[in-house]
Design an enzyme around this catalytic site. Sequence first.
Site, PDB file in Angstrom:
ATOM      1  N   GLN A  94       0.809  -1.219   0.000  1.00 43.47           N
ATOM      2  CA  GLN A  94       0.000   0.000   0.000  1.00 43.47           C
ATOM      3  C   GLN A  94       0.845   1.273   0.000  1.00 43.47           C
ATOM      4  OE1 GLN A  94      -3.285  -0.180  -0.536  1.00 43.47           O
ATOM      5  NE2 GLN A  94      -2.834  -2.363  -0.687  1.00 43.47           N
ATOM      6  N   ASN A  95       2.156   1.139   0.171  1.00 40.56           N
ATOM      7  CA  ASN A  95       3.005   2.326   0.115  1.00 40.56           C
ATOM      8  C   ASN A  95       3.046   2.807  -1.340  1.00 40.56           C
ATOM      9  OD1 ASN A  95       5.373   4.121  -0.031  1.00 40.56           O
ATOM     10  ND2 ASN A  95       5.611   3.511   2.100  1.00 40.56           N
ATOM     11  N   ARG A  96       2.897   4.098  -1.527  1.00 37.88           N
ATOM     12  CA  ARG A  96       2.773   4.656  -2.875  1.00 37.88           C
ATOM     13  C   ARG A  96       4.105   5.109  -3.474  1.00 37.88           C
ATOM     14  NH1 ARG A  96      -1.763   8.286  -0.482  1.00 37.88           N
ATOM     15  NH2 ARG A  96      -0.204   8.223   1.137  1.00 37.88           N
ATOM     16  N   PHE A  97       5.198   4.846  -2.791  1.00 40.09           N
ATOM     17  CA  PHE A  97       6.512   5.321  -3.223  1.00 40.09           C
ATOM     18  C   PHE A  97       6.819   4.955  -4.674  1.00 40.09           C
ATOM     19  CE2 PHE A  97      11.084   4.817  -3.764  1.00 40.09           C
ATOM     20  CZ  PHE A  97      11.542   6.056  -3.344  1.00 40.09           C
ATOM     21  N   THR A 101       4.898   8.937   1.565  1.00 36.83           N
ATOM     22  CA  THR A 101       4.179   8.043   0.644  1.00 36.83           C
ATOM     23  C   THR A 101       3.544   6.870   1.389  1.00 36.83           C
ATOM     24  OG1 THR A 101       6.211   6.802   0.200  1.00 36.83           O
ATOM     25  CG2 THR A 101       5.679   8.627  -1.297  1.00 36.83           C
TER      26      THR A 101
END
Length: 168
Positions: free
Chosen positions: A42-45, A143
């Site tokens: 789920q991290n958008r990095f 993020t």
Amino acid sequence: MEYNHADHLFGPVFDEHSKILILGSFPSVKSREQNFYYGHPQNRFWRVLLSICKKQGETVETIEQKKKFLLDNRIALWDVIESCDIKGSSDSSIKNIKVNDLNVILKKSMIQKIILNGKKAHELYRKYYGDMDMPNSVQLPSTSPANAAWSLERLIEVWGKEISIIDI
């Protein structure tokens, strides 16, 4: 949840052509399990960077693909913390900090700007490196999925403005 001592077990990603250094605080539990940066699904990095670097729709799945993507785009990646005591992945719980030596990257690359991924990375950077002669730095919104106030689109817009300043 109890405190656990954790070491940063994977090194920085950079080469002599790197121009932007992105620093996080410390790897999440998921990232430590995967042995690489921003491993939580789920991290958008990775989606943010792919979009900024005009690779939207593409994916970077493996560690080798991620490293190649970063290096191809002259981006270095590391964390402020080398080791600490932490509860799970909670940045707010971090204590007993040992920081990384950023000169490992700065002396062997062309870093022009340091981007701090979130408040905790910024806070730690200022505390531990504030007096040192460093390239320009800027705090950007995290993020992390915990930063739900920022949509993917807003993250791409704000991160893109800062990264586009450097001719990568």
